[in-house]
Design a protein around this motif. Structure first.
Motif, short mmCIF file in Angstrom:
data_model
loop_
_atom_site.label_atom_id
_atom_site.label_comp_id
_atom_site.label_asym_id
_atom_site.label_seq_id
_atom_site.Cartn_x
_atom_site.Cartn_y
_atom_site.Cartn_z
N ARG A 41 8.90 3.60 -4.04
CA ARG A 41 7.93 4.03 -3.01
C ARG A 41 8.48 5.16 -2.13
O ARG A 41 7.71 5.90 -1.54
N ARG A 151 0.87 10.38 -5.46
CA ARG A 151 0.50 9.13 -6.11
C ARG A 151 -0.76 9.27 -6.95
O ARG A 151 -1.01 8.46 -7.84
N TYR A 153 -3.84 9.21 -5.40
CA TYR A 153 -5.00 8.65 -4.68
C TYR A 153 -5.47 9.53 -3.53
O TYR A 153 -6.61 9.41 -3.09
N GLU A 195 -0.45 2.60 1.84
CA GLU A 195 0.90 2.29 1.36
C GLU A 195 1.28 0.84 1.67
O GLU A 195 1.94 0.17 0.86
N LEU A 198 -0.50 -1.27 -0.95
CA LEU A 198 0.18 -1.18 -2.24
C LEU A 198 1.39 -2.11 -2.26
O LEU A 198 1.62 -2.84 -3.23
N LYS A 199 2.16 -2.09 -1.18
CA LYS A 199 3.35 -2.94 -1.11
C LYS A 199 2.98 -4.42 -1.09
O LYS A 199 3.52 -5.22 -1.87
N ARG A 203 1.48 -3.67 -5.99
CA ARG A 203 0.94 -2.64 -6.87
C ARG A 203 1.90 -1.45 -6.91
O ARG A 203 2.20 -0.86 -5.88
N PRO A 205 3.36 2.19 -6.88
CA PRO A 205 2.76 3.43 -6.38
C PRO A 205 2.45 4.44 -7.49
O PRO A 205 1.62 5.31 -7.31
N ILE A 236 -0.15 -7.90 -9.87
CA ILE A 236 -0.87 -7.43 -8.68
C ILE A 236 -1.71 -8.56 -8.08
O ILE A 236 -2.41 -9.29 -8.79
N ALA A 264 -6.92 4.50 -4.59
CA ALA A 264 -5.62 3.82 -4.74
C ALA A 264 -5.76 2.42 -5.31
O ALA A 264 -4.76 1.77 -5.61
N VAL A 266 -7.05 -0.15 -3.59
CA VAL A 266 -6.84 -1.15 -2.54
C VAL A 266 -7.99 -1.14 -1.54
O VAL A 266 -7.84 -1.64 -0.42
#
Length: 363
Positions: A41, A151, A153, A195, A198-199, A203, A205, A236, A264, A266
């Motif tokens: 990341r 990334r 997104y 971000e 994602l963490k 998921r 990056p 995920i 992304a 999310v």
């Protein structure tokens, strides 16, 4: 950010980690480089060093590069680009050094195949990285291709967006693990909440990224790569244990943030709403406040921003008891107007700007 990156590599189970100024080294088979590109990341690139040699002139650079086995990595049907950075060396012009390097590589391949590869600066099959410091040249292959902050997104962005890798590093430096709420009350185009999501969801990056440099190399195994991607998808999370909330006063910025979160993957995991910092209303603590307010480049802007920083301090004191707040700013004078004593100051660079990540305990 080096220690943050080293910790990421350790969590991936990668061996031979050595932290250096400006980067982190590791050792392993090529599949570890693929995993690093998918999962890291806070890294900008994953470079694979090929050779290191003394280099005090264009000729010594040419000869050192021409001696390397370029046919193992490149053929005449592939395209090539060379990036170069110089520091404290006899060579003083990076463009000249890159040109000499390109000549050495294509001459080596012409000798072997009778044909030479073409140069494609924007989108090459193989990107070669030269780092010349104190007349010592390190030659590396860029396994990433483009920078890993891309990334895939963030197709729409605010005026001064925070780089994805820096946003991820800020989140890591708060020690947030996803179990308590995280709020960004000035989220702009949504980079910090995205971000964080994602963490928290596990998921990678790099999952939405279409093209890594190593995918064009002769030894690339699509089946092995697909196995890494499918394994990642299987981990995920569909729901998160604690809310991730972004807010902003600008409707246009929020519209961008919603689109970016959807791209992304999310969009369902973050809450994005319009709010002024003065109406800050986080869920009950403990939790993390993390935000990157504007810090102005011109004197007139700075004068206007003083009242904004006072409002930030007032909102934190009055409405965020039980939280730990982190404010990222490139203007230490403005940060004083928050009116709170920082319990920790971490120096980071946002491009060329020296910034501080300031930590406040809100009792």
């Amino acid at each position: 950010m080096e220690q943050v990156l080293a910790d990421e590599l350790q969590k991936l189970g990668i061996a031979g980690i050595v932290t250096e100024t400006g980067g982190v080294r590791f050792e392993g088979p090529m599949i570890d480089a693929w995993r690093a590109n998918l999962w890291l990341r806070t890294a900008n690139r994953v470079l694979m060093p090929l050779a290191e040699f003394l280099c005090d002139s264009g000729e010594s650079l040419y000869q050192g590069l021409r001696a390397l086995p370029w046919h193992d990595y490149l053929n005449p049907d592939m395209t090539l680009a060379v990036d170069c950075n110089l520091r404290d060396s006899s060579l003083t012009h990076s463009g000249f050094a890159a040109l000499k390097a390109k000549d050495a590589i294509v001459d080596s391949l012409r000798d072997r195949f009778g044909r030479r590869p073409n140069v494609a600066p924007r989108d090459p099959d193989l990107r070669v990285n030269l780092h010349v410091a104190k007349n010592r040249c390190t030659v590396s292959l860029d396994t990433s291709g483009g920078s890993l902050h891309q990334r895939g997104y963030r197709r729409e962005r605010a005026e001064a967006p925070l780089k994805e890798t820096l946003a991820a590093a800020l989140i890591e430096l708060t020690d947030w693990d996803g179990s308590i709420p995280l709020l960004d009350p000035m989220c702009g185009s949504g980079t910090i909440p995205i971000e964080a999501a994602l963490k928290a969801s596990g998921r990678p990056p790099g999952l939405e990224r279409q093209d890594f440099g190593f995918q064009r190399w002769p030894d690339f195994r699509p089946d092995v790569w697909q196995g890494l991607v499918e394994e990642a998808r299987g981990q995920i999370l569909d729901t998160l244990p604690a809310p991730i909330i972004g807010s902003d006063i600008s409707p246009a910025a929020l519209a961008m943030a919603r689109k970016n979160a959807a791209w992304a993957g999310v969009g369902r995991l973050v809450t994005l709403n319009r709010a002024d910092i003065r109406s800050l209303a986080p869920p009950p603590g403990p939790g993390i406040l993390l935000f990157n307010p504007p810090y102005g480049a011109r004197l007139g802007e700075i004068e206007q921003l003083k009242s904004l920083y006072r409002q930030i301090g007032d909102a934190m004191k009055q409405n965020a008891a039980g939280y730990t707040a982190y404010l990222f700013s490139g203007n230490p004078q403005l940060a004083k107007f928050v009116g709170l004593k920082a319990s920790r100051r971490i120096v980071l660079f946002n491009g060329p700007i020296e910034c501080r990540l300031l930590r406040y305990e809100l009792y």
